[in-house]
Motif scaffolding. Structure first.
Motif, mmCIF file in Angstrom:
data_model
loop_
_atom_site.group_PDB
_atom_site.id
_atom_site.type_symbol
_atom_site.label_atom_id
_atom_site.label_comp_id
_atom_site.label_asym_id
_atom_site.label_seq_id
_atom_site.Cartn_x
_atom_site.Cartn_y
_atom_site.Cartn_z
ATOM 1 N N ASP A 1 23.706 18.918 30.398
ATOM 2 C CA ASP A 1 23.642 18.362 29.049
ATOM 3 C C ASP A 1 24.952 17.722 28.598
ATOM 4 O O ASP A 1 25.057 17.270 27.476
ATOM 5 N N ALA A 2 25.961 17.687 29.482
ATOM 6 C CA ALA A 2 27.192 16.963 29.153
ATOM 7 C C ALA A 2 26.880 15.468 29.159
ATOM 8 O O ALA A 2 25.995 15.013 29.883
ATOM 9 N N SER A 3 27.597 14.719 28.374
ATOM 10 C CA SER A 3 27.373 13.272 28.381
ATOM 11 C C SER A 3 28.016 12.661 29.624
ATOM 12 O O SER A 3 28.987 13.198 30.176
ATOM 13 N N LEU A 4 27.477 11.534 30.062
ATOM 14 C CA LEU A 4 28.065 10.829 31.184
ATOM 15 C C LEU A 4 29.462 10.317 30.813
ATOM 16 O O LEU A 4 30.339 10.207 31.669
ATOM 17 N N TYR B 1 23.138 13.398 38.139
ATOM 18 C CA TYR B 1 21.914 12.765 37.648
ATOM 19 C C TYR B 1 21.927 12.825 36.122
ATOM 20 O O TYR B 1 22.249 13.861 35.553
ATOM 21 N N SER B 2 21.541 11.722 35.503
ATOM 22 C CA SER B 2 21.545 11.698 34.038
ATOM 23 C C SER B 2 20.452 10.781 33.520
ATOM 24 O O SER B 2 19.967 9.903 34.230
ATOM 25 N N GLN C 1 21.179 17.110 36.109
ATOM 26 C CA GLN C 1 21.259 17.700 37.448
ATOM 27 C C GLN C 1 22.583 17.290 38.087
ATOM 28 O O GLN C 1 23.031 16.165 37.912
ATOM 29 N N VAL C 2 23.188 18.218 38.829
ATOM 30 C CA VAL C 2 24.397 17.927 39.601
ATOM 31 C C VAL C 2 24.198 18.542 40.976
ATOM 32 O O VAL C 2 23.737 19.677 41.086
ATOM 33 N N ILE C 3 24.547 17.777 42.018
ATOM 34 C CA ILE C 3 24.406 18.257 43.393
ATOM 35 C C ILE C 3 25.716 18.027 44.135
ATOM 36 O O ILE C 3 26.296 16.939 44.056
ATOM 37 N N ILE D 1 22.687 22.331 40.328
ATOM 38 C CA ILE D 1 22.332 22.866 39.028
ATOM 39 C C ILE D 1 21.370 21.864 38.402
ATOM 40 O O ILE D 1 21.517 20.663 38.573
ATOM 41 N N THR D 2 20.362 22.376 37.706
ATOM 42 C CA THR D 2 19.364 21.480 37.134
ATOM 43 C C THR D 2 18.644 22.135 35.980
ATOM 44 O O THR D 2 18.626 23.365 35.863
ATOM 45 N N GLU D 3 18.059 21.313 35.131
ATOM 46 C CA GLU D 3 17.188 21.778 34.058
ATOM 47 C C GLU D 3 15.829 22.083 34.685
ATOM 48 O O GLU D 3 15.390 21.382 35.585
ATOM 49 N N THR D 4 15.160 23.107 34.206
ATOM 50 C CA THR D 4 13.844 23.456 34.772
ATOM 51 C C THR D 4 12.700 23.218 33.797
ATOM 52 O O THR D 4 11.561 23.412 34.153
ATOM 53 N N ASP D 5 13.003 22.831 32.557
ATOM 54 C CA ASP D 5 11.903 22.649 31.605
ATOM 55 C C ASP D 5 11.414 21.235 31.559
ATOM 56 O O ASP D 5 11.947 20.311 32.022
#
Length: 164
Positions: free
Chosen positions: A39-42, A72-73, A93-95, A160-164
């Motif tokens: 949820d951080a801004s790009l 990912y944004s 998401q960040v990989i 790390i990623t959002e799951t909803d």
């Protein structure tokens, strides 16, 4: 010999035993990579790492910051409960796939030995082997996922990623 017959004492003992074998839930502060929370801004990401070396566009952007570090944004609609800025992309998401100095707040990094994962995070929510023979650990903090993939007893990727 005294028998324990008080139902409250029995429930407390059962609760304590169950808690010792439960799955670890992480705090939201543990779900970040390289100082980037979901949820951080790009704009924030670019303020830390500079402009990406490559961007794949579309409705969802994939920003490449060197080798093996993908952010990912996408844009979010401004809602009263979330203070999203219109026209700004936010990380979902960040990989990390290479040992490039990027780590979680707890110190997990690509190349780390597998036996350290549960020392850092406890028992995973899920642990399974995928079709490539990689062992995957899943940890949650509400609707956010920390995923660590392992091959040959070494962490090969962290997501790390959002799951909803």
């Amino acid at each position: 010999m005294n028998k324990i017959t008080n139902p409250i004492v029995i429930l407390i003992i059962i609760y304590i035993l169950c808690m010792s074998t439960t799955v670890s839930a992480l705090s939201k502060n543990q779900i970040a990579l390289g100082g980037i929370p979901l949820d951080a801004s790009l704009k924030y990401v670019n303020s830390i790492y500079g402009p990406p070396t490559h961007i794949d566009g579309g409705g969802r952007w994939v920003s490449h910051y060197g080798n093996g570090f993908l952010v990912y944004s996408s844009s979010r609609r401004s809602r009263p409960d979330n203070h999203y800025e219109v026209g700004v992309n936010y990380v979902d998401q960040v990989i990390v796939t290479q040992n490039n100095g990027i780590a979680t707040p707890d110190g997990a990094y690509v190349g780390m030995r597998e036996n350290i994962i549960e020392e850092l995070y406890g028992t995973p929510f899920n642990k399974f082997v995928n079709e490539k023979g990689e062992l995957t650990y899943w940890y949650f903090a509400n609707t956010q996922l920390l995923e660590l993939k392992v091959k040959n007893s070494k962490v090969i990727s962290i997501r790390i990623t959002e799951t909803d």
